[in-house]
Design an enzyme around this catalytic site. Structure first.
Site, PDB file in Angstrom:
ATOM      1  CB  CYS A 129      -0.891   0.045   1.236  1.00 43.58           C
ATOM      2  SG  CYS A 129      -1.857  -1.427   1.525  1.00 43.58           S
ATOM      3  CG  HIS A 185      -2.108   5.220  -1.010  1.00 42.22           C
ATOM      4  ND1 HIS A 185      -2.769   6.362  -1.369  1.00 42.22           N
ATOM      5  CD2 HIS A 185      -2.656   4.224  -1.748  1.00 42.22           C
ATOM      6  CE1 HIS A 185      -3.686   6.068  -2.285  1.00 42.22           C
ATOM      7  NE2 HIS A 185      -3.627   4.785  -2.537  1.00 42.22           N
ATOM      8  NE  ARG A 242     -10.151   1.652  -3.220  1.00 43.74           N
ATOM      9  CZ  ARG A 242      -9.669   1.900  -4.420  1.00 43.74           C
ATOM     10  NH1 ARG A 242     -10.043   2.971  -5.083  1.00 43.74           N
ATOM     11  NH2 ARG A 242      -8.845   1.083  -5.014  1.00 43.74           N
ATOM     12  CB  CYS A 246      -6.254  -1.642  -2.248  1.00 44.72           C
ATOM     13  SG  CYS A 246      -7.058  -0.054  -2.014  1.00 44.72           S
TER      14      CYS A 246
END
Lengths: 270, 104
Positions: free
Chosen positions: A179, A183, A227, A231
């Site tokens: 992630c 991010h 969501r 990812c």
């Protein structure tokens, strides 16, 4: 100054000016996109999904033929206003940390007698999962304008946070992505999509606070589980089971990082 | 399939009524294919009409270029609080729906 140095100095000046121009153009493009976002926000179709959800909330269903109006989302039975702003939360009755969707599954099971597997096994935007999305839209609309406020005191929440942090930095899949690859840095973007830095308070609040959301480009309302699942798909790794611990852990990590930020759910994405 | 209700807001200010309507419709273009490769049949709104106390204030034709769950906002001169404002649509399957609100 000799000629070579002169050329070098000139090249340097040109490159600086060029960069400034590029940044200017990109800022202008972003302004345009933000204008489009503002225009969209006025007619958020999540409202239609939420209206379905509200009706579903008040409809007697399942083997027990009951409504969800006595569902305890953490603020007491039947309290919906502001409830999702404080989720995920540690629930004493189930002994688990639950996000909105797993909590709703508990309510559906205990109040209505609907087997959670009907949601877990369903496909996205189909069957019980579509109904779940409608319920989610209704509940999160009732938290719009509230502040993200997750209670991190229970040890189970701290444990989930640590697990979520691990999952956030865990690299996997053929691209070796985590992630954090996308991010975990300031000011990153993919094409013209800015990526919030989910390690920071502002970034996590912007991300966590604006999902679940309606995405205009595909005309779909996505819950947080949806969501997060996507990812993993984008990471090209194994997709988690609906409502499994890793999804809750990531939710706790994001929500806790965003604590104090504003909830604008249901969000609208272009 | 039963049609879903629209969300309509209408408010009057200085003699001008602003209407904001959010219409629940699939607006399928007929260009897409499902998971099995079969074409998803076109299904979209063809006609849209807004009336104020029964008098047409807006009429238009929609096509496949309009998004799913379309949002329509417009203003017209006139209208008073409490007046009836109705929006109706027809689609290519022959289905139709009308929803009505009182102007605020």
């Amino acid at each position: 100054m000799n000629n070579r140095l002169k050329t070098l100095a000139l090249a340097l000046v040109v490159s600086i000016v060029g960069q400034a121009q590029a940044e200017d153009t990109s800022a202008k493009l972003l302004d345009g996109i933000n204008e489009y976002r503002d225009a969209l926000a006025d007619g958020n179709p999540s409202e239609l999904v939420a209206a379905e959800g509200e009706e579903l909330w008040k409809t007697a269903r399942g083997p027990k033929n009951a409504t969800l109006e006595r569902c305890d989302l953490g603020l007491g039975p039947g309290v919906v206003k502001g409830a999702s702003a404080q989720l995920p939360r540690y629930f004493k009755d189930t002994g688990k940390v639950q996000d909105l969707e797993t909590r709703l599954m508990t309510c559906m099971e205990t109040l209505q007698g609907i087997d959670p597997q009907e949601v877990v096994k369903a496909k996205w935007l189909k069957g019980e999962r579509e109904k779940m999305a409608a319920l989610v839209a209704y509940v999160v609309t009732q938290s719009n304008g509230h502040k993200i406020k997750v209670d991190m005191r229970p040890p189970a929440m701290k444990q989930m946070y640590e697990m979520g942090k691990m999952a956030f930095y865990y690299r996997a899949g053929p691209m070796d992505f985590s992630c954090a690859t996308c991010h975990g840095d300031q000011g990153k973007r993919i094409r013209m999509q800015e990526l919030p830095d989910l390690r920071t308070n502002a970034g996590a609040a912007a991300g966590w606070g604006s999902w679940p959301a309606y995405r205009v480009s595909n005309g779909q309302f996505w819950t947080m589980q949806h969501r997060l699942n996507d990812c993993f798909r984008q990471q090209r790794t194994a997709e988690p089971i609906y409502g499994s611990d890793v999804t809750i852990a990531l939710s706790v990590y994001l929500a806790a990082n965003g604590n104090g930020g504003k909830v604008v759910t249901p969000g609208i994405k272009r | 399939m039963a049609t879903k209700p629209m969300r309509i807001r209408a408010s009057v200010k200085d003699g001008v009524t602003e209407v904001k309507a959010l219409i629940a419709h699939e607006m399928e273009t007929g260009q897409r294919k499902d998971a099995n490769g079969a074409v998803i049949p076109a299904w979209f709104i063809t006609e849209i009409t807004a009336t104020h106390n029964g008098k047409v204030v807006l009429s238009g034709e929609f096509g496949t270029a309009v998004s799913k769950n379309p949002y329509l906002a417009f203003r017209f001169k006139g209208g008073a609080a409490g007046d009836k404002l109705a929006v109706s649509w027809k689609d290519n399957k022959g289905e139709s729906r009308t929803d009505e609100v009182a102007i605020a």
